[in-house]
Motif scaffolding. Structure first.
Motif, PDB file in Angstrom:
ATOM      1  N   LYS A  13      17.519  16.370  28.964  1.00 16.46           N
ATOM      2  CA  LYS A  13      17.407  15.975  30.366  1.00 16.46           C
ATOM      3  C   LYS A  13      17.230  14.462  30.498  1.00 16.46           C
ATOM      4  N   TYR A  14      16.403  13.890  29.643  1.00 16.36           N
ATOM      5  CA  TYR A  14      16.134  12.456  29.707  1.00 16.36           C
ATOM      6  C   TYR A  14      16.969  11.652  28.705  1.00 16.36           C
ATOM      7  N   LYS A  15      17.948  12.307  28.098  1.00 17.16           N
ATOM      8  CA  LYS A  15      18.939  11.673  27.213  1.00 17.16           C
ATOM      9  C   LYS A  15      18.269  10.872  26.095  1.00 17.16           C
ATOM     10  N   LEU A  16      17.366  11.510  25.403  1.00 19.17           N
ATOM     11  CA  LEU A  16      16.653  10.874  24.296  1.00 19.17           C
ATOM     12  C   LEU A  16      17.349  11.170  22.972  1.00 19.17           C
ATOM     13  N   TYR A  17      18.662  11.116  22.960  1.00 22.40           N
ATOM     14  CA  TYR A  17      19.436  11.492  21.785  1.00 22.40           C
ATOM     15  C   TYR A  17      19.188  10.555  20.608  1.00 22.40           C
ATOM     16  N   TYR A  18      19.067   9.273  20.884  1.00 18.37           N
ATOM     17  CA  TYR A  18      18.921   8.291  19.820  1.00 18.37           C
ATOM     18  C   TYR A  18      17.612   8.495  19.049  1.00 18.37           C
ATOM     19  N   ASP A  19      16.567   8.870  19.764  1.00 17.58           N
ATOM     20  CA  ASP A  19      15.248   9.092  19.168  1.00 17.58           C
ATOM     21  C   ASP A  19      14.834  10.555  19.278  1.00 17.58           C
ATOM     22  N   ALA A  20      15.763  11.466  19.156  1.00 14.26           N
ATOM     23  CA  ALA A  20      15.482  12.881  19.409  1.00 14.26           C
ATOM     24  C   ALA A  20      14.373  13.427  18.514  1.00 14.26           C
ATOM     25  N   GLU A  21      14.393  13.074  17.235  1.00 12.69           N
ATOM     26  CA  GLU A  21      13.363  13.594  16.332  1.00 12.69           C
ATOM     27  C   GLU A  21      11.985  13.047  16.679  1.00 12.69           C
ATOM     28  N   ASP A  22      11.911  11.763  16.986  1.00 14.10           N
ATOM     29  CA  ASP A  22      10.633  11.170  17.368  1.00 14.10           C
ATOM     30  C   ASP A  22      10.139  11.746  18.690  1.00 14.10           C
ATOM     31  N   ALA A  23      11.057  11.918  19.623  1.00 13.60           N
ATOM     32  CA  ALA A  23      10.691  12.486  20.922  1.00 13.60           C
ATOM     33  C   ALA A  23      10.184  13.915  20.753  1.00 13.60           C
ATOM     34  N   TYR A  24      10.863  14.701  19.917  1.00 12.37           N
ATOM     35  CA  TYR A  24      10.446  16.076  19.676  1.00 12.37           C
ATOM     36  C   TYR A  24       9.043  16.110  19.072  1.00 12.37           C
ATOM     37  N   GLN A  25       8.802  15.264  18.107  1.00 11.00           N
ATOM     38  CA  GLN A  25       7.489  15.237  17.466  1.00 11.00           C
ATOM     39  C   GLN A  25       6.408  14.821  18.466  1.00 11.00           C
ATOM     40  N   GLN A  26       6.680  13.781  19.255  1.00  9.67           N
ATOM     41  CA  GLN A  26       5.694  13.315  20.225  1.00  9.67           C
ATOM     42  C   GLN A  26       5.406  14.378  21.283  1.00  9.67           C
ATOM     43  N   LEU A  27       6.436  15.035  21.779  1.00 12.28           N
ATOM     44  CA  LEU A  27       6.232  16.072  22.787  1.00 12.28           C
ATOM     45  C   LEU A  27       5.519  17.287  22.200  1.00 12.28           C
ATOM     46  N   SER A  28       5.735  17.583  20.937  1.00 10.89           N
ATOM     47  CA  SER A  28       5.008  18.679  20.285  1.00 10.89           C
ATOM     48  C   SER A  28       3.524  18.354  20.172  1.00 10.89           C
ATOM     49  N   ILE A  29       3.228  17.118  19.828  1.00  7.71           N
ATOM     50  CA  ILE A  29       1.825  16.688  19.768  1.00  7.71           C
ATOM     51  C   ILE A  29       1.207  16.742  21.158  1.00  7.71           C
ATOM     52  N   ASP A  30       1.947  16.266  22.152  1.00  6.87           N
ATOM     53  CA  ASP A  30       1.461  16.315  23.530  1.00  6.87           C
ATOM     54  C   ASP A  30       1.205  17.751  23.977  1.00  6.87           C
ATOM     55  N   VAL A 113      27.231   5.431  25.426  1.00  5.08           N
ATOM     56  CA  VAL A 113      27.222   5.100  26.849  1.00  5.08           C
ATOM     57  C   VAL A 113      26.058   5.806  27.543  1.00  5.08           C
ATOM     58  N   GLN A 114      25.806   7.046  27.173  1.00  6.59           N
ATOM     59  CA  GLN A 114      24.712   7.798  27.774  1.00  6.59           C
ATOM     60  C   GLN A 114      23.364   7.153  27.468  1.00  6.59           C
ATOM     61  N   GLN A 115      23.170   6.724  26.247  1.00  6.53           N
ATOM     62  CA  GLN A 115      21.904   6.085  25.874  1.00  6.53           C
ATOM     63  C   GLN A 115      21.744   4.750  26.594  1.00  6.53           C
ATOM     64  N   MET A 116      22.834   3.988  26.684  1.00  5.21           N
ATOM     65  CA  MET A 116      22.787   2.714  27.400  1.00  5.21           C
ATOM     66  C   MET A 116      22.456   2.947  28.871  1.00  5.21           C
ATOM     67  N   SER A 117      23.040   3.979  29.432  1.00  5.79           N
ATOM     68  CA  SER A 117      22.799   4.321  30.827  1.00  5.79           C
ATOM     69  C   SER A 117      21.316   4.569  31.068  1.00  5.79           C
ATOM     70  N   GLN A 118      20.710   5.296  30.165  1.00  2.00           N
ATOM     71  CA  GLN A 118      19.286   5.606  30.288  1.00  2.00           C
ATOM     72  C   GLN A 118      18.436   4.340  30.136  1.00  2.00           C
ATOM     73  N   LEU A 119      18.732   3.529  29.128  1.00  2.00           N
ATOM     74  CA  LEU A 119      17.929   2.346  28.849  1.00  2.00           C
ATOM     75  C   LEU A 119      18.060   1.285  29.937  1.00  2.00           C
ATOM     76  N   MET A 120      19.250   1.174  30.517  1.00  2.00           N
ATOM     77  CA  MET A 120      19.482   0.149  31.527  1.00  2.00           C
ATOM     78  C   MET A 120      19.229   0.661  32.950  1.00  2.00           C
ATOM     79  N   ASN A 121      18.940   1.944  33.079  1.00  2.00           N
ATOM     80  CA  ASN A 121      18.735   2.569  34.391  1.00  2.00           C
ATOM     81  C   ASN A 121      19.948   2.349  35.304  1.00  2.00           C
ATOM     82  N   LYS A 122      21.114   2.527  34.728  1.00  2.00           N
ATOM     83  CA  LYS A 122      22.379   2.402  35.458  1.00  2.00           C
ATOM     84  C   LYS A 122      23.194   3.661  35.212  1.00  2.00           C
ATOM     85  N   SER A 123      24.159   3.925  36.069  1.00  2.00           N
ATOM     86  CA  SER A 123      25.018   5.095  35.886  1.00  2.00           C
ATOM     87  C   SER A 123      25.975   4.852  34.719  1.00  2.00           C
ATOM     88  N   GLU A 124      26.495   5.943  34.180  1.00  2.00           N
ATOM     89  CA  GLU A 124      27.436   5.830  33.069  1.00  2.00           C
ATOM     90  C   GLU A 124      28.699   5.089  33.496  1.00  2.00           C
TER      91      GLU A 124
END
Length: 141
Positions: A13-30, A113-124
């Motif tokens: 949903k939040y397009k965290l593909y680049y850091d998917a493993e880190d995001a998964y670990q952090q959300l599991s801890i949360d 492009v999807q990751q850039m879109s998320q980081l820059m808060n701009k549309s694809e």
């Protein structure tokens, strides 16, 4: 394990593909920490999903701030006479506007492009426009 699919849903949903493993670990801890804070007055499932959603948003914001701080800039480029790439990047910085240069930095880092879109808060489509404009301006180089 019950919320494993929900965590993966938030990563997509939040397009965290680049850091998917880190995001998964952090959300599991949360998730674990949220279960410790839970009080019996609320619906557990709704409470967990609501809180995890905000934790994913927080993680996204932290990631954006990290990339903004560590983005390639002129002061990070070491110039040597043998290194034509460094000189090319400095020329590119003078030719491109802020968004096009940001696109170039992210493209050199291998982001999609999807990751850039998320980081820059701009549309694809905006990112694709920056890409097209940057390529046209950089073609003579």
């Amino acid at each position: 394990m019950q919320y494993d699919r929900y965590i993966h849903y938030l990563i997509h949903k939040y397009k965290l593909y680049y850091d998917a493993e880190d995001a998964y670990q952090q959300l599991s801890i949360d998730l674990y920490l949220l279960t410790l804070k839970y009080d019996d007055t609320k619906d557990f499932d709704q409470y967990i999903k609501y809180q995890l959603n905000f934790k994913a948003i927080d993680y996204t914001r932290k990631t954006v701030k990290y990339y903004e701080r560590h983005m390639l800039s002129d002061k990070h480029i070491e110039i040597s006479k043998e290194d034509d790439d460094s000189l090319w990047l400095i020329d590119a910085h003078h030719l491109l506007n802020e968004y096009e240069y940001t696109w170039l930095n992210y493209a050199l880092q291998g982001l999609s492009v999807q990751q850039m879109s998320q980081l820059m808060n701009k549309s694809e489509s905006s990112i694709k426009g920056y890409r097209q404009n940057a390529r046209l301006k950089l073609k003579p180089l």
